[in-house]
Design a protein around this motif. Structure first.
Motif, PDB file in Angstrom:
ATOM      1  N   SER A  17     -61.333   6.104  29.502  1.00 24.31           N
ATOM      2  CA  SER A  17     -59.906   6.402  29.557  1.00 24.31           C
ATOM      3  C   SER A  17     -59.249   6.228  28.194  1.00 24.31           C
ATOM      4  N   ALA A  18     -60.035   5.878  27.158  1.00 27.00           N
ATOM      5  CA  ALA A  18     -59.494   5.672  25.808  1.00 27.00           C
ATOM      6  C   ALA A  18     -59.822   6.858  24.911  1.00 27.00           C
ATOM      7  N   ALA A  19     -58.922   7.147  23.977  1.00 25.58           N
ATOM      8  CA  ALA A  19     -59.163   8.200  22.990  1.00 25.58           C
ATOM      9  C   ALA A  19     -58.692   7.725  21.619  1.00 25.58           C
ATOM     10  N   LEU A  20     -59.475   8.041  20.610  1.00 29.60           N
ATOM     11  CA  LEU A  20     -59.093   7.823  19.215  1.00 29.60           C
ATOM     12  C   LEU A  20     -58.480   9.125  18.713  1.00 29.60           C
ATOM     13  N   VAL A  21     -57.243   9.051  18.225  1.00 36.99           N
ATOM     14  CA  VAL A  21     -56.520  10.236  17.765  1.00 36.99           C
ATOM     15  C   VAL A  21     -56.260  10.091  16.267  1.00 36.99           C
ATOM     16  N   ILE A  22     -56.895  10.938  15.468  1.00 32.76           N
ATOM     17  CA  ILE A  22     -56.738  10.924  14.010  1.00 32.76           C
ATOM     18  C   ILE A  22     -55.773  12.038  13.626  1.00 32.76           C
ATOM     19  N   ILE A  23     -54.695  11.677  12.939  1.00 32.37           N
ATOM     20  CA  ILE A  23     -53.594  12.609  12.700  1.00 32.37           C
ATOM     21  C   ILE A  23     -53.501  13.041  11.236  1.00 32.37           C
ATOM     22  N   ASP A  24     -53.612  14.343  10.998  1.00 35.59           N
ATOM     23  CA  ASP A  24     -53.277  15.000   9.723  1.00 35.59           C
ATOM     24  C   ASP A  24     -54.067  14.488   8.518  1.00 35.59           C
ATOM     25  N   VAL A  25     -55.305  14.054   8.725  1.00 33.63           N
ATOM     26  CA  VAL A  25     -56.110  13.576   7.589  1.00 33.63           C
ATOM     27  C   VAL A  25     -56.831  14.784   7.000  1.00 33.63           C
ATOM     28  N   GLN A  26     -56.079  15.489   6.177  1.00 33.12           N
ATOM     29  CA  GLN A  26     -56.525  16.734   5.555  1.00 33.12           C
ATOM     30  C   GLN A  26     -56.415  16.606   4.034  1.00 33.12           C
ATOM     31  N   GLN A  27     -57.014  17.531   3.346  1.00 31.80           N
ATOM     32  CA  GLN A  27     -57.048  17.445   1.884  1.00 31.80           C
ATOM     33  C   GLN A  27     -55.662  17.494   1.266  1.00 31.80           C
ATOM     34  N   ALA A  28     -54.686  17.963   2.014  1.00 29.59           N
ATOM     35  CA  ALA A  28     -53.306  18.015   1.524  1.00 29.59           C
ATOM     36  C   ALA A  28     -52.788  16.650   1.096  1.00 29.59           C
ATOM     37  N   PHE A 105     -47.807  16.362  20.226  1.00 32.22           N
ATOM     38  CA  PHE A 105     -47.652  16.802  21.608  1.00 32.22           C
ATOM     39  C   PHE A 105     -46.789  18.049  21.757  1.00 32.22           C
ATOM     40  N   VAL A 106     -46.067  18.438  20.716  1.00 33.59           N
ATOM     41  CA  VAL A 106     -45.147  19.572  20.807  1.00 33.59           C
ATOM     42  C   VAL A 106     -45.875  20.866  20.462  1.00 33.59           C
ATOM     43  N   GLY A 107     -45.865  21.799  21.403  1.00 29.13           N
ATOM     44  CA  GLY A 107     -46.486  23.096  21.162  1.00 29.13           C
ATOM     45  C   GLY A 107     -48.001  23.060  21.157  1.00 29.13           C
ATOM     46  N   THR A 108     -48.589  21.983  21.705  1.00 28.42           N
ATOM     47  CA  THR A 108     -50.045  21.865  21.766  1.00 28.42           C
ATOM     48  C   THR A 108     -50.465  21.546  23.201  1.00 28.42           C
ATOM     49  N   GLU A 109     -51.772  21.572  23.428  1.00 25.43           N
ATOM     50  CA  GLU A 109     -52.322  21.242  24.743  1.00 25.43           C
ATOM     51  C   GLU A 109     -52.752  19.781  24.825  1.00 25.43           C
ATOM     52  N   LEU A 110     -52.342  18.943  23.864  1.00 28.34           N
ATOM     53  CA  LEU A 110     -52.850  17.573  23.806  1.00 28.34           C
ATOM     54  C   LEU A 110     -52.562  16.789  25.085  1.00 28.34           C
ATOM     55  N   GLU A 111     -51.322  16.777  25.544  1.00 30.97           N
ATOM     56  CA  GLU A 111     -51.004  15.983  26.740  1.00 30.97           C
ATOM     57  C   GLU A 111     -51.834  16.446  27.934  1.00 30.97           C
ATOM     58  N   LEU A 112     -51.903  17.745  28.151  1.00 36.05           N
ATOM     59  CA  LEU A 112     -52.670  18.290  29.265  1.00 36.05           C
ATOM     60  C   LEU A 112     -54.143  17.919  29.151  1.00 36.05           C
ATOM     61  N   TRP A 113     -54.693  18.032  27.936  1.00 33.70           N
ATOM     62  CA  TRP A 113     -56.110  17.723  27.720  1.00 33.70           C
ATOM     63  C   TRP A 113     -56.389  16.247  27.998  1.00 33.70           C
ATOM     64  N   LEU A 114     -55.517  15.356  27.537  1.00 35.25           N
ATOM     65  CA  LEU A 114     -55.705  13.928  27.776  1.00 35.25           C
ATOM     66  C   LEU A 114     -55.665  13.612  29.269  1.00 35.25           C
ATOM     67  N   HIS A 115     -54.697  14.176  29.979  1.00 34.92           N
ATOM     68  CA  HIS A 115     -54.602  13.935  31.423  1.00 34.92           C
ATOM     69  C   HIS A 115     -55.818  14.503  32.155  1.00 34.92           C
ATOM     70  N   ARG A 116     -56.261  15.674  31.731  1.00 36.61           N
ATOM     71  CA  ARG A 116     -57.411  16.311  32.373  1.00 36.61           C
ATOM     72  C   ARG A 116     -58.664  15.448  32.260  1.00 36.61           C
ATOM     73  N   HIS A 117     -58.758  14.693  31.153  1.00 37.13           N
ATOM     74  CA  HIS A 117     -59.928  13.843  30.923  1.00 37.13           C
ATOM     75  C   HIS A 117     -59.683  12.387  31.329  1.00 37.13           C
ATOM     76  N   GLY A 118     -58.581  12.131  31.994  1.00 36.31           N
ATOM     77  CA  GLY A 118     -58.314  10.787  32.502  1.00 36.31           C
ATOM     78  C   GLY A 118     -57.973   9.765  31.439  1.00 36.31           C
ATOM     79  N   VAL A 119     -57.520  10.223  30.268  1.00 37.07           N
ATOM     80  CA  VAL A 119     -57.199   9.316  29.167  1.00 37.07           C
ATOM     81  C   VAL A 119     -55.829   8.693  29.393  1.00 37.07           C
ATOM     82  N   THR A 120     -55.764   7.365  29.310  1.00 37.77           N
ATOM     83  CA  THR A 120     -54.492   6.659  29.444  1.00 37.77           C
ATOM     84  C   THR A 120     -54.182   5.779  28.238  1.00 37.77           C
ATOM     85  N   HIS A 121     -55.178   5.516  27.391  1.00 40.53           N
ATOM     86  CA  HIS A 121     -55.024   4.620  26.245  1.00 40.53           C
ATOM     87  C   HIS A 121     -55.362   5.362  24.956  1.00 40.53           C
TER      88      HIS A 121
END
Length: 197
Positions: A17-28, A105-121
């Motif tokens: 139920s846990a997911a590691l979310v890495i945000i915007d770690v790009q060469q920019a 979460f805006v304009g993406t499928e992230l929330e739906l994907w997390l719920h679909r996989h039972g992620v709560t943390h």
């Protein structure tokens, strides 16, 4: 009190139920002419440790990348800056989410994907602490996810405000985390998460 703050706890990477979310770690983020000074030179090392830890467990890994619509942004799609940094390059079967605004979460499928996989943390890390990380953490808490933020696996850039006062990246980073801690997330560090794992 923010939504979700009543049930804050350290996320458990052993739990599916846990997911590691890495945000915007790009060469920019290496474009210092555009961003100015960045704090936390150990960011990449801490992210490597987190990913290594998670890849040995059963939790999910989500890589959020930013494709800016601003013409001058180093995050603009098709530019070298839009590519993932080596330390955060996705492996096969790790989820990639593409966003165009600060919140993952805006304009993406992230929330739906997390719920679909039972992620709560969620363990949320990346760049920049005061911008996409903070916005995404707040949004996650309002969606009733439990969130942990490893302070040493995030980074900020210096800011000059409308009064021309300069705010060093370290101060921006620390204040941003202080505003999240206990209200939207539990602020911790990489090694505490790894020890828990």
């Amino acid at each position: 009190m923010a939504a979700g703050s009543a049930r804050l706890r350290l996320c458990d990477a052993r739990d599916e139920s846990a997911a590691l979310v890495i945000i915007d770690v790009q060469q920019a983020i290496d474009d210092s002419d555009y961003w100015g000074h960045r704090n936390n030179p150990d960011l990449e090392e801490r992210l490597t440790e987190l990913l290594s830890c998670w890849r040995r467990g059963n939790g999910y890994i989500v890589h959020v990348r930013h494709h800016s619509r601003e013409p001058r942004s180093p995050y603009r799609a098709g530019q070298p800056g839009a590519e993932f940094k080596a330390c955060a390059a996705p492996h096969e079967r790790e989820r990639i989410i593409t966003k165009h605004v600060n919140s993952a979460f805006v304009g993406t499928e992230l929330e739906l994907w997390l719920h679909r996989h039972g992620v709560t943390h969620l363990v949320m890390a990346g760049v920049a602490t005061a911008h996409s990380v903070s916005t995404s953490v707040r949004h996650a808490a309002c969606l009733d996810f439990s969130v942990s933020v490893p302070a040493d696996a995030c980074a900020s850039f210096s800011v000059t405000d409308r009064h021309q006062q300069h705010w060093p990246a370290e101060k921006v980073h620390d204040l941003s985390l202080a505003l999240l801690d206990g209200e939207y997330a539990q602020v911790t560090d990489t090694h505490a998460i790894i020890r828990h794992f």
